[in-house]
Design a protein around this motif. Structure first.
Motif, short mmCIF file in Angstrom:
data_model
loop_
_atom_site.label_atom_id
_atom_site.label_comp_id
_atom_site.label_asym_id
_atom_site.label_seq_id
_atom_site.Cartn_x
_atom_site.Cartn_y
_atom_site.Cartn_z
N GLN A 177 -36.44 71.69 -10.71
CA GLN A 177 -35.77 70.55 -11.35
C GLN A 177 -34.26 70.73 -11.26
O GLN A 177 -33.52 69.79 -11.00
CB GLN A 177 -36.22 70.45 -12.81
CG GLN A 177 -35.60 69.27 -13.54
CD GLN A 177 -36.18 69.07 -14.93
OE1 GLN A 177 -37.02 69.84 -15.41
NE2 GLN A 177 -35.74 68.00 -15.59
N ASP B 248 -40.71 69.31 -9.12
CA ASP B 248 -40.38 69.09 -10.53
C ASP B 248 -39.18 68.14 -10.64
O ASP B 248 -38.04 68.54 -10.45
CB ASP B 248 -40.08 70.44 -11.21
CG ASP B 248 -39.96 70.29 -12.73
OD1 ASP B 248 -40.06 69.15 -13.23
OD2 ASP B 248 -39.76 71.32 -13.41
N GLU B 249 -39.47 66.91 -10.95
CA GLU B 249 -38.46 65.87 -11.10
C GLU B 249 -37.47 65.84 -9.93
O GLU B 249 -36.27 65.68 -10.12
CB GLU B 249 -37.70 66.02 -12.43
CG GLU B 249 -38.64 65.85 -13.61
CD GLU B 249 -37.94 65.38 -14.86
OE1 GLU B 249 -36.89 64.71 -14.74
OE2 GLU B 249 -38.45 65.66 -15.96
N SER C 133 -41.99 71.24 -16.97
CA SER C 133 -41.31 72.33 -16.26
C SER C 133 -41.91 73.69 -16.63
O SER C 133 -41.93 74.60 -15.81
CB SER C 133 -39.81 72.32 -16.59
OG SER C 133 -39.22 71.17 -16.04
MG LIG Z 1 -38.62 69.43 -16.99
#
Ligand SMILES: [Mg+2]
Ligand SMILES: Nc1ncnc2c1ncn2[C@@H]1O[C@H](COP(=O)(O)OP(=O)(O)O)[C@@H](O)[C@H]1O
Lengths: 252, 423
Positions: free
Chosen positions: A85, A170-171, A41
């Motif tokens: 995220q 991001d994820e 991240s």
């Molecule tokens: Mg992360």
């Protein structure tokens, strides 16, 4: 598309990225995997221009431009997109109002006229259908009261609206059930073109069954320590990260 | 120098600020009755401008106001500009009533043409004691209006009260009495604008009879040098509905005294306000909702956005008297400080003397959510428009309380004009 060279970044004096190298070419999909706290991240935040991070060394070339010299908004206007995220809730700001503002500021940057209300609404309908986002959600306040899955789909919806050159997810798959995962992956695949590229940060190999990556990288302790193809993702899923840790941990 | 010393200096030089202040004003000869006139004179003889030692003026310094040298004028320089389409326009220029239109279903009287009996409404629910501004208004107002919505009449178009100051250094006291007769319904739009230093001192008195329905939108947008001290005194009888939205967009010093006596069962009361301040401005909202009777609802929402070196004050009192059971009273004040130099003084006060009531109040003052700003910027929105979007969203709760689409979009256009917003 993007060339990250020896990137070092720290926050509150603590170095998180420790000489990261990565090159992504147009038309490619790259997956970045790695244990919690590895700096995934942080990488996306630094690329998006989050001001709390200090870049101490290295360079990022984005389509021939020095990315690190640009403000956050100009990075977006040049075609960089980050799916968060943890998407932020913004009470009172409607999704469509904010996206129209964003689109028009990007267009203005490129010397284009504002989009007409009619074209904009047509675009909202088309793109929200792509990620099966209820059109009611499109007009609600940004992420307010959205479920986890809806927030992630909203990120992809925004990506579809803004048509970036490089998207970093991001994820986006974390916490999604299989149906939601399929929808998100489907959205990403449909937006794929020879002219753009995607970086997928993920924990789970299963997303990569739906979005086939050209390369899989392992980010560990602030660096890319291993690069392979989708088989590497399977291996990581099976064996976990301990062997990576054993192999690459810096002593002390 | 600390504040204490400042205050003492203020006292020392204060000796006859009021008497200096009124030198150029002429007492009116309205038939307001000897008692009111005499008590007004007494207030001015015995009091001076309040200092920050007065509890209700704790954060609002009147030194600059008291030093103004103001006159009154009969002049009406030019026609006013009228914001809404409604044909019902009452314009008041430099404190002078320009014309009194005829509105079907409404009786309009000039105070100067009213009998002593009619003028018994003047100050009926206002306590003048020690209140120099009430006294100044009462003695020096040149004229005013009684606007009476007739029984069972519903006035669909907004009644526009357009106040414009077209000269500098003038004093504009005015008094508007609005009577909503039984089962009447009306929407008032108050609009204050103007140029130059000066003091606008309006007093509104609303009398809502049984089952009356009144909505008021109050837009204050004078200028960076103007002073404005307003009183809105409301009296509600049973089954009545009152809603006031106070939107302050400009002014050097604006003080709003909004006092609502809910004096009948089954009433609804809504008071909302929003203020946007830039450098050098002060806005002070003092509100009182006094529940005297049972089975009523009141809702209060005030939101402020403060930039530069500005000061905001919110003091909201809610009383629930011993007999006023089954009251729902909600109050909330939220503020955003956009600069480190801005300050907000918020004091919600609930005084509840009945046991079967639902009341709540809350007050928050914070900064802009920087995470949200970052999020918006990652989508290509400039820092400036991101902040504008966030600010609009923040006060949007209040603006959404304005039922008239036309009034709302008027305010939005003024926000762009005055605060340079790009949305
Ligand atoms: Mg992360
Ligand atoms: N504000 C901060 N101050 C100090 N350390 C931080 C801060 N934010 C994140 N970190 C640290 O940076 C490291 C990398 O975090 P992050 O990039 O979120 O990892 P990942 O996304 O790979 O799980 C972690 O060790 C985390 O504790």
């Amino acid at each position: 598309m993007i060339k990250i060279n020896n990137l070092h970044a720290s926050i509150d004096g603590k170095e998180i990225l420790k000489g990261l190298n990565l090159e992504v070419k147009a038309g490619e999909v790259h997956a970045i995997m790695g244990p919690n706290g590895a700096g995934k991240s942080t990488l996306s935040s630094v690329l998006a221009g989050r001001e709390e991070y200090e870049v101490t060394e290295g360079s990022v070339d984005f389509e021939g431009i020095d990315l690190l010299e640009l403000s956050t908004e100009d990075r977006a206007r040049e075609g960089l997109f980050l799916a968060f995220q943890y998407p932020i809730e913004i009470p009172g700001v409607s999704n469509v109002n904010f996206l129209r503002t964003a689109l028009n500021e990007i267009r203005e940057y490129k010397g284009l006229d504002p989009i007409s209300a009619k074209d904009f609404m047509a675009m909202v309908r088309e793109k929200s259908a792509l990620v099966e986002l209820d059109s009611k959600l499109a007009s609600r306040a940004v992420n307010e009261g959205f479920s986890g899955g809806e927030k992630k789909r909203n990120e992809i919806f925004q990506m579809a609206m803004l048509e970036p050159k490089l998207a970093i997810l991001d994820e986006t798959d974390s916490g999604l059930d299989i149906d939601a995962l399929r929808i998100v992956a489907n959205g990403v695949n449909q937006l794929k073109s020879p002219a753009n590229a995607t970086i997928i940060i993920t924990h789970y190999q299963r997303l990569l069954d739906y979005i086939i990556p050209d390369f899989v990288h392992v980010l560990f302790d602030g660096r890319i320590v291993k690069t392979g193809t989708k088989e590497l993702a399977l291996e990581l899923e099976e064996k976990g990260y301990d062997w990576i840790k054993d192999e690459f941990s810096t002593v002390g | 120098m600390n504040f204490q010393q400042l205050d003492e200096m203020e006292i020392a030089t204060n000796v006859s600020k009021i008497s200096q202040f009124v030198t150029n004003f002429r007492e009116n000869n309205l038939l307001i009755g000897d008692r009111l006139r005499d008590s007004s004179k007494l207030v001015l003889a015995q009091n001076d401008f309040p200092t920050t030692r007065h509890e209700s003026w704790k954060y609002t310094r009147l030194t600059k106001l008291s030093q103004l040298s103001l006159t009154t004028t009969e002049k009406i320089n030019s026609p006013v500009s009228v914001p809404l389409k409604s044909p019902h326009v009452i314009s008041i220029v430099n404190g002078n009533i320009v014309d009194v239109p005829s509105i079907p279903g409404v009786n309009v009287f000039r105070l100067s043409e009213c009998s002593e009996k009619q003028l018994e409404l003047v100050g009926k629910h206002i306590s003048i004691e020690n209140d120099v501004f009430q006294a100044l208004n009462t003695l020096y107002l040149k004229d005013g209006l009684i606007i009476e919505i007739q029984e069972n009449q519903q006035i669909n178009d907004a009644i526009q009260l357009i106040f414009e100051t077209q000269e500098s250094s003038i004093f504009c006291p005015i008094r508007i009495i609005i009577v909503g007769k039984k089962s009447s319904k009306a929407h008032f739009f108050q609009h204050f604008s103007g140029k130059g230093t000066g003091l606008t001192l309006p007093v509104f008195e609303y009398f809502l009879e049984q089952n009356a329905h009144l909505k008021v939108d109050k837009i204050q947008m004078e200028n960076d040098e103007s002073f404005h001290i307003a009183t809105d005194q409301v009296h509600q009888e049973r089954d009545s509905y009152f809603k006031i939205n106070t939107i302050t967009l400009s002014g050097k010093l604006v003080r709003n005294n909004l006092n609502i006596l809910v004096d009948g069962e089954n009433c609804e009361t809504n008071l909302n306000g929003s203020f946007l301040l830039h450098d050098g401005q002060l806005v002070d909202n003092h509100t009182i909702v006094d529940h005297l009777k049972p089975n009523c609802n009141s809702n209060e929402l005030y939101k402020g956005v403060l930039n530069g070196k500005s000061i905001g004050v919110f003091n909201g009192k809610v009383f629930v008297r011993p007999d006023a059971q089954k009251i729902n009273a909600f109050q909330s004040n939220a503020n955003v400080l956009l600069s480190e130099d801005a300050s907000m003084n918020s004091k919600p006060e609930l005084e509840i003397y009945a046991d079967d009531v639902k009341c709540s109040h809350g007050s928050t003052t914070g900064q802009m959510d920087e995470e949200a700003i970052f999020y918006l910027r990652t989508r290509g929105i400039s820092d400036k428009s991101a902040r504008a979007l966030m600010t609009q969203a923040f006060i949007g709760d209040v603006l959404n309380q304005i039922d008239s689409e036309e009034v709302r979009s008027y305010i939005e256009s003024k926000l762009i004009e005055i605060h340079g917003w790009t949305i």
